[in-house]
Motif scaffolding. Structure first.
Motif, mmCIF file in Angstrom:
data_model
loop_
_atom_site.group_PDB
_atom_site.id
_atom_site.type_symbol
_atom_site.label_atom_id
_atom_site.label_comp_id
_atom_site.label_asym_id
_atom_site.label_seq_id
_atom_site.Cartn_x
_atom_site.Cartn_y
_atom_site.Cartn_z
ATOM 1 N N LEU A 70 -10.667 5.145 1.949
ATOM 2 C CA LEU A 70 -11.618 5.170 3.056
ATOM 3 C C LEU A 70 -12.519 3.943 3.024
ATOM 4 O O LEU A 70 -12.767 3.304 4.057
ATOM 5 C CB LEU A 70 -12.457 6.450 2.988
ATOM 6 N N THR A 71 -13.002 3.607 1.847
ATOM 7 C CA THR A 71 -13.887 2.453 1.696
ATOM 8 C C THR A 71 -13.194 1.170 2.130
ATOM 9 O O THR A 71 -13.803 0.295 2.759
ATOM 10 C CB THR A 71 -14.361 2.328 0.241
ATOM 11 N N GLU A 72 -11.909 1.052 1.795
ATOM 12 C CA GLU A 72 -11.153 -0.159 2.136
ATOM 13 C C GLU A 72 -10.499 -0.063 3.519
ATOM 14 O O GLU A 72 -9.697 -0.924 3.887
ATOM 15 C CB GLU A 72 -10.101 -0.426 1.059
ATOM 16 N N GLU A 73 -10.846 1.004 4.258
ATOM 17 C CA GLU A 73 -10.375 1.193 5.635
ATOM 18 C C GLU A 73 -8.848 1.197 5.737
ATOM 19 O O GLU A 73 -8.259 0.602 6.640
ATOM 20 C CB GLU A 73 -10.975 0.125 6.563
ATOM 21 N N LEU A 74 -8.223 1.910 4.815
ATOM 22 C CA LEU A 74 -6.769 2.022 4.816
ATOM 23 C C LEU A 74 -6.271 3.226 5.597
ATOM 24 O O LEU A 74 -5.059 3.395 5.759
ATOM 25 C CB LEU A 74 -6.237 2.110 3.374
ATOM 26 N N LEU A 75 -7.188 4.081 6.058
ATOM 27 C CA LEU A 75 -6.777 5.322 6.703
ATOM 28 C C LEU A 75 -6.949 5.279 8.215
ATOM 29 O O LEU A 75 -7.013 6.315 8.872
ATOM 30 C CB LEU A 75 -7.564 6.511 6.119
ATOM 31 N N ASN A 76 -7.014 4.094 8.769
ATOM 32 C CA ASN A 76 -7.085 3.970 10.218
ATOM 33 C C ASN A 76 -5.798 4.447 10.883
ATOM 34 O O ASN A 76 -5.803 4.860 12.042
ATOM 35 C CB ASN A 76 -7.385 2.529 10.618
ATOM 36 N N GLN A 77 -4.683 4.323 10.161
ATOM 37 C CA GLN A 77 -3.409 4.871 10.595
ATOM 38 C C GLN A 77 -2.819 5.653 9.428
ATOM 39 O O GLN A 77 -3.085 5.329 8.268
ATOM 40 C CB GLN A 77 -2.443 3.760 11.015
ATOM 41 N N PRO A 78 -2.015 6.696 9.714
ATOM 42 C CA PRO A 78 -1.431 7.496 8.631
ATOM 43 C C PRO A 78 -0.594 6.640 7.680
ATOM 44 O O PRO A 78 0.075 5.698 8.088
ATOM 45 C CB PRO A 78 -0.563 8.516 9.366
ATOM 46 N N LEU A 79 -0.642 7.010 6.430
ATOM 47 C CA LEU A 79 0.027 6.262 5.373
ATOM 48 C C LEU A 79 1.353 6.910 4.982
ATOM 49 O O LEU A 79 1.504 8.131 5.030
ATOM 50 C CB LEU A 79 -0.857 6.188 4.128
ATOM 51 N N THR A 80 2.278 6.066 4.550
ATOM 52 C CA THR A 80 3.462 6.519 3.831
ATOM 53 C C THR A 80 3.227 6.196 2.364
ATOM 54 O O THR A 80 3.082 5.028 2.001
ATOM 55 C CB THR A 80 4.728 5.799 4.325
ATOM 56 N N ILE A 81 3.152 7.211 1.533
ATOM 57 C CA ILE A 81 2.801 7.024 0.132
ATOM 58 C C ILE A 81 4.052 7.019 -0.738
ATOM 59 O O ILE A 81 4.947 7.851 -0.569
ATOM 60 C CB ILE A 81 1.837 8.123 -0.364
ATOM 61 N N ILE A 82 4.096 6.076 -1.666
ATOM 62 C CA ILE A 82 5.075 6.089 -2.740
ATOM 63 C C ILE A 82 4.301 6.354 -4.028
ATOM 64 O O ILE A 82 3.416 5.576 -4.400
ATOM 65 C CB ILE A 82 5.828 4.754 -2.852
ATOM 66 N N GLY A 83 4.611 7.448 -4.701
ATOM 67 C CA GLY A 83 3.917 7.795 -5.936
ATOM 68 C C GLY A 83 4.890 7.943 -7.083
ATOM 69 O O GLY A 83 5.862 8.699 -6.989
ATOM 70 N N LEU A 84 4.644 7.219 -8.161
ATOM 71 C CA LEU A 84 5.504 7.270 -9.340
ATOM 72 C C LEU A 84 4.859 8.160 -10.396
ATOM 73 O O LEU A 84 3.727 7.901 -10.812
ATOM 74 C CB LEU A 84 5.734 5.860 -9.888
ATOM 75 N N SER A 85 5.571 9.209 -10.812
ATOM 76 C CA SER A 85 5.141 10.089 -11.885
ATOM 77 C C SER A 85 3.787 10.725 -11.564
ATOM 78 O O SER A 85 3.671 11.507 -10.631
ATOM 79 C CB SER A 85 5.118 9.319 -13.215
#
Length: 262
Positions: free
Chosen positions: A70-85
């Motif tokens: 939120l602080t870095e304004e990354l949620l202006n559009q929905p994200l596709t997340i890649i999460g390892l482990s």
């Protein structure tokens, strides 16, 4: 990918790892999706946040990462997340709690305490390696031991160990934060609900740290798509970035196809 996708990717690493450990995977992913924006965030206690104290629950780690997004304004559009482990657990929890933030998620070699026993989520055969890693007296030796635990390719061990040793020297992860992350992962029980968005599981059949059956258990519980690499280890993007990128591309194309009319 789907009607809500903004083609914004967010990558989350696992236990005691940071964005710098993605290595060649990042430029390969960007080359495959040249029009997309690809972001990385560090879990608290690692990377740019290495001086912070890591929470000891997945939910609290997720809330901290989400606040950073939120602080870095990354949620202006929905994200596709890649999460390892461990990053996959954070991605799953985030998708459950804030589905408006996420349009799709890919989980790599992840696991859940509610589905798999502890001796599969951290294979008993790997216990001696932890003691060997802790006994190493230099960053290079320690990172080399880690690589030999999480990856199955042996042709670049020393080269990558030097890169990872530089990361550790610049942004050292405290032992207490590793322990707190381990505690969070060990207790993660997300419940019976599945995130309401496209999900894919990627797994290495040669994973010597977390049993591949943990990914199978997630697949079976929620009828998810699972792609298994024939020989790669826990750090699947280190062993075979090309394979991961290919399957992500196939997945994206599949999601972009209009639904069949029955």
């Amino acid at each position: 990918m789907n009607k809500r996708s903004g083609r914004h990717w967010l990558l989350l690493r696992g236990l005691s790892r940071e964005a710098g450990h993605w290595g060649e995977f990042l430029p390969l992913l960007q080359a495959q999706f040249p029009q997309d924006r690809i972001y990385t965030l560090d879990l608290p206690g690692t990377g740019r946040r290495h001086q912070e104290t890591s929470p000891d629950t997945i939910n609290a780690i997720m809330e901290s990462v989400r606040q950073q997004a939120l602080t870095e304004e990354l949620l202006n559009q929905p994200l596709t997340i890649i999460g390892l482990s461990l990053g996959g657990m954070v991605a799953w929890e985030w998708s459950l709690r804030y589905p408006q933030d996420i349009c799709a998620a890919a989980l790599i070699n992840s696991s859940m305490a509610s589905l798999s026993p502890f001796y599969q989520r951290l294979r008993w055969q790997s216990y001696p390696n932890f003691f060997k890693i802790m006994m190493q007296n230099s960053d290079f030796s320690r990172e080399l031991a880690i690589i030999r635990c999480v990856a199955n390719r042996r042709d670049r061990d020393r080269e990558i160990a030097m890169q990872w040793a530089e990361i550790q020297a610049e942004r050292p992860v405290k032992l207490c934060n590793t322990v707190r992350q381990l505690k969070a992962a060990a207790r993660y029980r997300p419940g019976k609900n599945k995130p309401d968005m496209p999900l894919i599981l990627l797994s290495g059949r040669g994973d010597r740290l977390v049993a591949p059956t943990c990914s199978v258990a997630i697949q079976t519980e929620w009828q998810l798509q699972l792609k298994s690499h024939p020989w790669a280890g826990h750090d699947l993007t280190l062993d075979d970035s090309d394979w991961v990128v290919k399957h992500l591309k196939d997945w994206v194309e599949q999601l972009s196809m209009p639904p069949e009319i029955t």
